[in-house]
Design an enzyme around this catalytic site. Structure first.
Site, PDB file in Angstrom:
ATOM      1  N   ALA A   1      26.246  35.191  15.580  1.00  0.00           N
ATOM      2  CA  ALA A   1      26.410  33.857  15.324  1.00  0.00           C
ATOM      3  C   ALA A   1      27.534  33.573  14.405  1.00  0.00           C
ATOM      4  CB  ALA A   1      25.241  33.074  15.463  1.00  0.00           C
TER       5      ALA A   1
ATOM      6  N   CYS B   1      31.077  30.642  23.184  1.00  0.00           N
ATOM      7  CA  CYS B   1      29.826  31.258  23.947  1.00  0.00           C
ATOM      8  C   CYS B   1      29.333  30.222  24.950  1.00  0.00           C
ATOM      9  CB  CYS B   1      29.211  32.068  23.333  1.00  0.00           C
ATOM     10  SG  CYS B   1      29.921  33.528  22.698  1.00  0.00           S
ATOM     11  N   PHE B   2      28.506  29.459  24.493  1.00  0.00           N
ATOM     12  CA  PHE B   2      27.643  28.610  25.273  1.00  0.00           C
ATOM     13  C   PHE B   2      27.861  28.025  26.383  1.00  0.00           C
ATOM     14  CE2 PHE B   2      24.412  27.756  21.463  1.00  0.00           C
ATOM     15  CZ  PHE B   2      24.113  29.045  21.380  1.00  0.00           C
TER      16      PHE B   2
ATOM     17  N   ALA C   1      41.249  41.736  17.641  1.00  0.00           N
ATOM     18  CA  ALA C   1      40.555  41.548  16.189  1.00  0.00           C
ATOM     19  C   ALA C   1      40.215  40.224  16.122  1.00  0.00           C
ATOM     20  CB  ALA C   1      41.828  41.970  15.320  1.00  0.00           C
TER      21      ALA C   1
ATOM     22  N   SER D   1      33.086  42.099  24.694  1.00  0.00           N
ATOM     23  CA  SER D   1      33.354  40.515  25.028  1.00  0.00           C
ATOM     24  C   SER D   1      32.240  40.180  25.976  1.00  0.00           C
ATOM     25  CB  SER D   1      34.577  40.435  25.771  1.00  0.00           C
ATOM     26  OG  SER D   1      35.694  41.290  25.275  1.00  0.00           O
TER      27      SER D   1
ATOM     28  N   PRO E   1      38.349  33.408  28.205  1.00  0.00           N
ATOM     29  CA  PRO E   1      38.093  31.951  28.080  1.00  0.00           C
ATOM     30  C   PRO E   1      37.771  31.565  29.773  1.00  0.00           C
ATOM     31  CG  PRO E   1      40.419  32.428  28.003  1.00  0.00           C
ATOM     32  CD  PRO E   1      39.804  33.803  27.886  1.00  0.00           C
TER      33      PRO E   1
ATOM     34  N   VAL F   1      38.016  41.357  23.509  1.00  0.00           N
ATOM     35  CA  VAL F   1      39.214  40.487  23.601  1.00  0.00           C
ATOM     36  C   VAL F   1      38.601  39.173  24.314  1.00  0.00           C
ATOM     37  CG1 VAL F   1      40.849  42.262  23.928  1.00  0.00           C
ATOM     38  CG2 VAL F   1      39.882  41.254  25.924  1.00  0.00           C
TER      39      VAL F   1
HETATM   40  C1  UDX Z   1      25.993  31.773  19.847  1.00  0.00           C
HETATM   41  C2  UDX Z   1      24.914  32.664  19.773  1.00  0.00           C
HETATM   42  O1  UDX Z   1      23.882  32.112  18.930  1.00  0.00           O
HETATM   43  C3  UDX Z   1      24.905  33.948  19.697  1.00  0.00           C
HETATM   44  O2  UDX Z   1      23.914  35.018  19.763  1.00  0.00           O
HETATM   45  C4  UDX Z   1      26.068  34.515  20.650  1.00  0.00           C
HETATM   46  O3  UDX Z   1      26.526  35.966  20.219  1.00  0.00           O
HETATM   47  C5  UDX Z   1      27.477  33.676  20.598  1.00  0.00           C
HETATM   48  O4  UDX Z   1      27.131  32.338  20.663  1.00  0.00           O
HETATM   49  P1  UDX Z   1      27.792  30.742  17.995  1.00  0.00           P
HETATM   50  O5  UDX Z   1      28.048  29.937  19.041  1.00  0.00           O
HETATM   51  O6  UDX Z   1      28.525  31.434  16.976  1.00  0.00           O
HETATM   52  O7  UDX Z   1      26.675  31.765  18.418  1.00  0.00           O
HETATM   53  O8  UDX Z   1      26.693  29.757  17.024  1.00  0.00           O
HETATM   54  P2  UDX Z   1      25.325  29.255  17.171  1.00  0.00           P
HETATM   55  O9  UDX Z   1      24.371  29.224  15.888  1.00  0.00           O
HETATM   56  O10 UDX Z   1      24.387  29.767  18.368  1.00  0.00           O
HETATM   57  O11 UDX Z   1      25.673  27.536  17.464  1.00  0.00           O
HETATM   58  C6  UDX Z   1      26.129  27.285  18.611  1.00  0.00           C
HETATM   59  C7  UDX Z   1      26.176  25.611  18.571  1.00  0.00           C
HETATM   60  O12 UDX Z   1      25.004  25.028  18.768  1.00  0.00           O
HETATM   61  C8  UDX Z   1      26.913  24.937  17.508  1.00  0.00           C
HETATM   62  O13 UDX Z   1      27.803  24.082  17.851  1.00  0.00           O
HETATM   63  C9  UDX Z   1      26.021  24.544  16.675  1.00  0.00           C
HETATM   64  O14 UDX Z   1      25.892  23.455  15.805  1.00  0.00           O
HETATM   65  C10 UDX Z   1      24.796  23.996  17.756  1.00  0.00           C
HETATM   66  N1  UDX Z   1      23.587  24.053  17.277  1.00  0.00           N
HETATM   67  C11 UDX Z   1      22.777  25.149  16.932  1.00  0.00           C
HETATM   68  C12 UDX Z   1      22.783  22.894  17.514  1.00  0.00           C
HETATM   69  O15 UDX Z   1      23.456  21.532  17.631  1.00  0.00           O
HETATM   70  N2  UDX Z   1      21.395  22.910  17.024  1.00  0.00           N
HETATM   71  C13 UDX Z   1      20.674  23.862  16.888  1.00  0.00           C
HETATM   72  O16 UDX Z   1      19.450  23.770  16.338  1.00  0.00           O
HETATM   73  C14 UDX Z   1      21.406  25.293  16.918  1.00  0.00           C
HETATM   74  P1  ADP Z   2      36.185  36.580  20.220  1.00  0.00           P
HETATM   75  O1  ADP Z   2      35.717  35.456  19.684  1.00  0.00           O
HETATM   76  O2  ADP Z   2      35.827  37.162  21.389  1.00  0.00           O
HETATM   77  O3  ADP Z   2      36.504  37.416  19.073  1.00  0.00           O
HETATM   78  P2  ADP Z   2      39.047  35.748  19.788  1.00  0.00           P
HETATM   79  O4  ADP Z   2      40.085  34.964  20.708  1.00  0.00           O
HETATM   80  O5  ADP Z   2      38.838  35.572  18.291  1.00  0.00           O
HETATM   81  O6  ADP Z   2      37.828  36.139  20.765  1.00  0.00           O
HETATM   82  O7  ADP Z   2      39.884  37.336  19.684  1.00  0.00           O
HETATM   83  C1  ADP Z   2      40.275  38.100  20.955  1.00  0.00           C
HETATM   84  C2  ADP Z   2      41.451  38.937  20.486  1.00  0.00           C
HETATM   85  O8  ADP Z   2      41.858  39.746  21.496  1.00  0.00           O
HETATM   86  C3  ADP Z   2      42.880  38.083  20.054  1.00  0.00           C
HETATM   87  O9  ADP Z   2      43.221  38.184  18.768  1.00  0.00           O
HETATM   88  C4  ADP Z   2      43.987  38.686  20.917  1.00  0.00           C
HETATM   89  O10 ADP Z   2      45.075  38.605  20.490  1.00  0.00           O
HETATM   90  C5  ADP Z   2      43.133  39.784  21.156  1.00  0.00           C
HETATM   91  N1  ADP Z   2      43.765  40.754  22.610  1.00  0.00           N
HETATM   92  C6  ADP Z   2      43.860  40.048  23.891  1.00  0.00           C
HETATM   93  N2  ADP Z   2      44.441  40.944  24.768  1.00  0.00           N
HETATM   94  C7  ADP Z   2      44.394  42.185  23.968  1.00  0.00           C
HETATM   95  C8  ADP Z   2      44.865  43.356  24.337  1.00  0.00           C
HETATM   96  N3  ADP Z   2      45.400  43.814  25.531  1.00  0.00           N
HETATM   97  N4  ADP Z   2      44.952  44.502  23.398  1.00  0.00           N
HETATM   98  C9  ADP Z   2      44.611  44.000  22.165  1.00  0.00           C
HETATM   99  N5  ADP Z   2      44.108  42.993  21.786  1.00  0.00           N
HETATM  100  C10 ADP Z   2      44.018  41.964  22.651  1.00  0.00           C
END
Ligand code: UDX
Ligand code: ADP
Length: 478
Positions: free
Chosen positions: A172, A280-281, A11, A132, A94, A91
């Site tokens: 994003a 993510c990145f 969640a 994920s 990292p 989930v």
């Molecule tokens: C990213 C991808 O965009 C998304 O498709 C994927 O599912 C998860 O990773 P997110 O990390 O949530 O999403 O945000 P994003 O808007 O991509 O920004 C990532 C980082 O890049 C931020 O720190 C943002 O400030 C930075 N950024 C973005 C810049 O520095 N310059 C830009 O022009 C755009």
């Molecule tokens: P994301 O950005 O990918 O959504 P988060 O760290 O915000 O990642 O969320 C991942 C969630 O998955 C956490 O709240 C964590 O407690 C939960 N989680 C991890 N392992 C399990 C599991 N085996 N069953 C249910 N939830 C889990």
């Protein structure tokens, strides 16, 4: 096959908003989001929608419409899996901290635990969807576990069968609801058409058919890593040019506009700043690097790794130049940090540039007042691995000031953060930082005073007119 019951494991920032939108758009599907973290589930169930664990514009309204109707948050993981005909795994994954692939490969222990739990608790046919971000070929590992780790069948129970799909998330943070409601595309990777059709049927209730792309499993998994690597690469590219602009008299915003009008390049993702953050990145590029090395492609690995190196360099570059401009020392100096989240409109701080920059400055002995509209003090404390201090109300000093050790505290307002400061650093592009009253803030600071605008959001004329010395990322005119 029509999906009637969905269970989402996790969640978090992905699982919560994604399931909320699915429930909002698919009234005939019951969606249950489960998590091991009881506090998190309680927060998702909180009657006060301002206390949802994820801050995301528009999320509260969607949760309000669907929660209790066909959207449920629960800690009964086994029960929700047993009831579901589709289970999303969403989930955390990292980067591994130790062991084989440490610092690069993803730690898949939570994904593996999920697969084992699904194998144990599922009933009948279950479609398992990887949501994920995962390294390529994880679906294979999930499938092996699903087949091998099943509990014995109860008497009269139909045999369990599984299908595995990859359905990477492209939302994003900060724009998650819009991205989910009107996605550029939905990607579904899989091997059997009926499972792909079932998931496409869910999205098809609000996403036009031509935006639902079907690929094989491995292409889908690799597409997610590649999309993030390309996006991150653009940011490192523009940040590298920003550094050159600062030395040559060019302005990176003018350069970005000039190149972005080339339709082959396009205008998006050319905003230079303090480097990319987010969950993510960096993780995805490092996954790609690990895969390339594993498959004997060291040149390709080095190529992508340089995107991460440039990003780290940009962050250290900013903290270094703050120290240099403040006469080579920030020991005991008061600095205001505006923005700690990795981008605006989220309370997420994972890999936030502010962490590395604040950490560098603390090492130098700075006294940091940190303001962020959505990030809690406890989170900053975890990120900086240092407890907050309590500054003296009169002098603004902390117990650490005289000893030369770095200290920080959370400021409740921009004015509080700036009071008595030698410099202001803007590290997140929150809307409220675009319209600050620099004349008023300037009067609260110690002279000479600086503004380091790493997001280029402040009006340069107003900052300068207020008697402040301005550094803006990528601005060669200063
Ligand atoms: C990213 C991808 O965009 C998304 O498709 C994927 O599912 C998860 O990773 P997110 O990390 O949530 O999403 O945000 P994003 O808007 O991509 O920004 C990532 C980082 O890049 C931020 O720190 C943002 O400030 C930075 N950024 C973005 C810049 O520095 N310059 C830009 O022009 C755009
Ligand atoms: P994301 O950005 O990918 O959504 P988060 O760290 O915000 O990642 O969320 C991942 C969630 O998955 C956490 O709240 C964590 O407690 C939960 N989680 C991890 N392992 C399990 C599991 N085996 N069953 C249910 N939830 C889990």
């Amino acid at each position: 096959m029509t999906i009637q019951r969905i269970c989402c494991m996790g969640a978090g920032y992905v699982g919560g908003p994604t399931m909320a939108v699915i429930a909002d758009r698919c009234l005939d599907v019951q969606v249950t989001v489960v998590d091991l973290n009881e506090q998190r589930i309680a927060a998702w169930n909180d009657a006060d929608l301002s206390r949802l664990p994820v801050y995301e514009p528009g999320l509260d309204a969607v949760v309000d419409r669907a929660r209790g109707r066909n959207l449920h948050f629960s800690t009964d993981v086994d029960g929700a899996i047993a009831d579901a005909d589709m289970v999303f795994i969403s989930v955390n994954t990292p980067t591994k901290a130790r062991g084989l692939g440490a610092g690069q490969a993803s730690d898949l222990r939570w994904v593996e635990a999920c697969a084992r739990q699904v194998a144990k608790s599922a009933r009948g046919h279950t479609i398992v969807v990887e949501k994920s971000t995962l390294p390529v070929r994880t679906a294979e590992a999930i499938r092996t576990i699903l087949e091998a780790a099943q509990a014995p069948l109860a008497e009269g129970e139909a045999p369990r069968t599984f299908a595995v799909l990859s359905n990477p998330e492209f939302l994003a943070e900060g724009t998650a609801i819009r991205d989910l409601e009107t996605p550029d595309r939905v990607l579904i990777g899989g091997e059997d058409d009926s499972s792909i059709d079932a998931l496409a049927g869910v999205y098809g209730q609000w996403v036009p058919g031509e935006r639902i792309l079907r690929t094989n499993l491995w292409s889908s998994e690799l597409s997610k890593l590649t999309a993030n690597a390309f996006l991150a690469q653009r940011i490192s590219s523009i940040n590298s040019v920003a550094a050159l602009c600062e030395n040559t008299g060019a302005d990176v915003r003018e350069v970005a506009r000039a190149i972005g009008t080339d339709s082959r390049i396009g205008p998006k993702f050319l905003q230079s700043g303090p480097g990319f953050g987010g969950s993510c990145f960096q993780k995805d590029i490092l996954n790609l690097v690990y895969l390339c090395r594993h498959f004997g492609l060291p040149e390709v690995a080095d190529y992508w790794e340089s995107v991460v190196h440039l990003n780290t360099w940009q962050q250290h570059r900013i903290s270094r130049l703050v120290v240099q401009r403040l006469f080579g020392t920030v020991t005991g100096k008061r600095l205001a940090i505006l923005g700690f989240a990795f981008k605006a409109d989220t309370n997420d701080t994972r890999e936030a540039p502010a962490i590395r920059i604040a950490h560098d400055l603390l090492e130098e002995g700075a006294q940091l007042a940190i303001h962020d509209p959505k990030v809690e003090s406890a989170q900053i404390s975890r990120d900086l691995r240092q407890d907050a201090e309590v500054p003296d109300a009169g002098t603004g000093m902390t117990a650490k000031t005289l000893s030369g050790q770095g200290a920080w505290w959370a400021a409740g307002s921009v004015e509080q953060a700036v009071a008595g400061a030698d410099a202001v650093l803007i590290l997140t592009e929150w809307t409220q930082y675009r319209t600050l009253d620099w004349k008023d803030l300037s009067a609260r600071m110690r002279r000479p005073a600086w503004v380091f605008d790493a997001r280029a959001v402040a009006d340069p004329n107003q900052v300068r007119a207020a008697g402040l010395t301005l550094w803006r990322v990528g601005d060669g005119a200063q």
